[in-house]
Write a protein that holds these residues in place. Sequence first.
Motif, PDB file in Angstrom:
ATOM      1  N   SER A 192      69.663 -27.323  71.478  1.00 51.88           N
ATOM      2  CA  SER A 192      69.743 -26.014  71.564  1.00 51.88           C
ATOM      3  C   SER A 192      69.771 -25.690  73.013  1.00 51.88           C
ATOM      4  N   SER A 193      70.527 -24.814  73.499  1.00 54.99           N
ATOM      5  CA  SER A 193      70.712 -24.210  74.734  1.00 54.99           C
ATOM      6  C   SER A 193      71.810 -23.086  74.754  1.00 54.99           C
ATOM      7  N   LEU A 194      72.049 -22.485  75.880  1.00 51.23           N
ATOM      8  CA  LEU A 194      72.777 -21.173  76.231  1.00 51.23           C
ATOM      9  C   LEU A 194      74.005 -21.107  75.170  1.00 51.23           C
ATOM     10  N   ALA A 195      74.053 -20.129  74.455  1.00 49.74           N
ATOM     11  CA  ALA A 195      75.263 -19.918  73.744  1.00 49.74           C
ATOM     12  C   ALA A 195      76.077 -18.807  74.596  1.00 49.74           C
ATOM     13  N   ALA A 196      76.128 -19.030  75.862  1.00 52.26           N
ATOM     14  CA  ALA A 196      76.556 -18.105  76.874  1.00 52.26           C
ATOM     15  C   ALA A 196      77.745 -17.246  76.453  1.00 52.26           C
ATOM     16  N   SER A 197      77.779 -16.042  76.576  1.00 51.85           N
ATOM     17  CA  SER A 197      79.054 -15.493  76.100  1.00 51.85           C
ATOM     18  C   SER A 197      79.848 -14.955  77.136  1.00 51.85           C
ATOM     19  N   MET A 198      80.101 -15.966  78.148  1.00 47.97           N
ATOM     20  CA  MET A 198      80.570 -15.703  79.457  1.00 47.97           C
ATOM     21  C   MET A 198      81.491 -17.077  79.582  1.00 47.97           C
ATOM     22  N   SER A 226      73.639 -10.259  77.063  1.00 51.49           N
ATOM     23  CA  SER A 226      73.330  -9.794  75.778  1.00 51.49           C
ATOM     24  C   SER A 226      73.470  -8.268  75.738  1.00 51.49           C
ATOM     25  N   LYS A 227      72.780  -7.662  76.753  1.00 51.09           N
ATOM     26  CA  LYS A 227      72.792  -6.073  76.734  1.00 51.09           C
ATOM     27  C   LYS A 227      74.339  -5.626  76.981  1.00 51.09           C
ATOM     28  N   ILE A 228      75.142  -6.170  77.536  1.00 48.11           N
ATOM     29  CA  ILE A 228      76.636  -5.923  77.679  1.00 48.11           C
ATOM     30  C   ILE A 228      77.379  -5.922  76.305  1.00 48.11           C
ATOM     31  N   LEU A 229      77.250  -7.240  75.486  1.00 51.79           N
ATOM     32  CA  LEU A 229      77.494  -7.403  74.129  1.00 51.79           C
ATOM     33  C   LEU A 229      77.034  -6.295  73.114  1.00 51.79           C
ATOM     34  N   ALA A 230      75.656  -5.957  73.184  1.00 53.69           N
ATOM     35  CA  ALA A 230      75.040  -5.068  72.424  1.00 53.69           C
ATOM     36  C   ALA A 230      75.899  -3.601  72.429  1.00 53.69           C
ATOM     37  N   ALA A 231      75.962  -3.161  73.854  1.00 51.50           N
ATOM     38  CA  ALA A 231      76.555  -1.967  74.129  1.00 51.50           C
ATOM     39  C   ALA A 231      78.080  -1.615  73.672  1.00 51.50           C
ATOM     40  N   LEU A 232      78.682  -3.162  73.928  1.00 48.44           N
ATOM     41  CA  LEU A 232      80.149  -3.056  73.498  1.00 48.44           C
ATOM     42  C   LEU A 232      80.082  -3.044  71.803  1.00 48.44           C
ATOM     43  N   ALA A 233      79.489  -3.859  71.243  1.00 48.77           N
ATOM     44  CA  ALA A 233      79.194  -3.696  69.721  1.00 48.77           C
ATOM     45  C   ALA A 233      79.069  -2.186  69.131  1.00 48.77           C
ATOM     46  N   LEU A 271      78.830   1.021  80.526  1.00 52.78           N
ATOM     47  CA  LEU A 271      78.133   0.595  79.360  1.00 52.78           C
ATOM     48  C   LEU A 271      76.816   0.818  79.412  1.00 52.78           C
ATOM     49  N   GLY A 272      76.227   1.401  80.578  1.00 53.72           N
ATOM     50  CA  GLY A 272      74.867   1.564  80.695  1.00 53.72           C
ATOM     51  C   GLY A 272      73.904   0.445  81.062  1.00 53.72           C
ATOM     52  N   VAL A 273      74.530  -0.414  81.354  1.00 58.51           N
ATOM     53  CA  VAL A 273      73.936  -1.808  81.844  1.00 58.51           C
ATOM     54  C   VAL A 273      73.718  -1.909  83.241  1.00 58.51           C
ATOM     55  N   GLU A 274      72.699  -2.321  83.742  1.00 52.89           N
ATOM     56  CA  GLU A 274      72.532  -2.660  85.160  1.00 52.89           C
ATOM     57  C   GLU A 274      72.114  -4.099  85.477  1.00 52.89           C
TER      58      GLU A 274
END
Length: 281
Positions: A32-38, A131-138, A240-243
């Motif tokens: 188990s390691s990064l499910a990076a969405s990049m 993760s914060k970016i994806l949550a904001a987009l969702a 998206l309000g993400v820094e």
Amino acid sequence: MMPCLMHSASGSPCPKEEWERSPRASSPSSRSSLAASMTTLLLLQVRVKPDKTGVVTDGVKHSMNPFCEIAVEEAVRLKEKKLVSEVVAVSCGPQQCQETIRTALAMGADRGLHVEVPAKEYESLSPFQVSKILAALAKKEGINLLLLGKQAIDDDCNQTGQMTAAFLDWPQGTFASQVTLDGDWLKVEREVDGGLETVRLKLPAVVTADLRLNEPRYATLPNIMKAKKKKIEVVKPSDLGVELTPRVKIVSVEDPPQRQAGVKVETVEDLVAKLKESGRI
């Protein structure tokens, strides 16, 4: 890595989870390691930068993470079954990310979202910020099913899917080897060390794809040409309000030590003598 945001044909708001375990005689899940969405960089030869702040990526072609490719395939299959109405492919990073988004569009995604992150900031981008970016987009897109690869193949972390579910307060099904969508419910068969675990999730939900979920299709030439006409919307994290202030500082990146040549021995006694000589025993 590349997540797929999907609009389900019938959505529901309330996160709820039920599960049942069913062991099987099979190989355990991989590490188990990064499910990076990049987007992941595939390097034929890894070279450390002279200032030891990272690895050299100049001139390297951006390619989709294999686990994310599986997630895209699953999203497209759900749409082909008319279980979801739209598939949106997302990637975070510099301009080159659009190459990867085009691949997803050629596979069957409807449109792309490029969260533009300058190359310098991209180097310090972590699963926390993604993760914060994806949550904001969702939330912005009204998504109720988020599919990601289970991990990246560069740093092998496995955090983005889980963190995104936490930020959204959604149920999650990680390491998915089978996904079944039934109305407002999602059944995920997931690989665990003891066999298989079946998790039943109430939409909206986050799912991360494992190797055995499916075999991604090859993008055909006609679909590659069609993908060039599909829309890719560019947004910035600030929209998206993400820094993107880094939470982790890279002190130094070093080449691994040079391996010493091995020594052949004829007998057990010789082996023990060599181990004593080297201070191993």
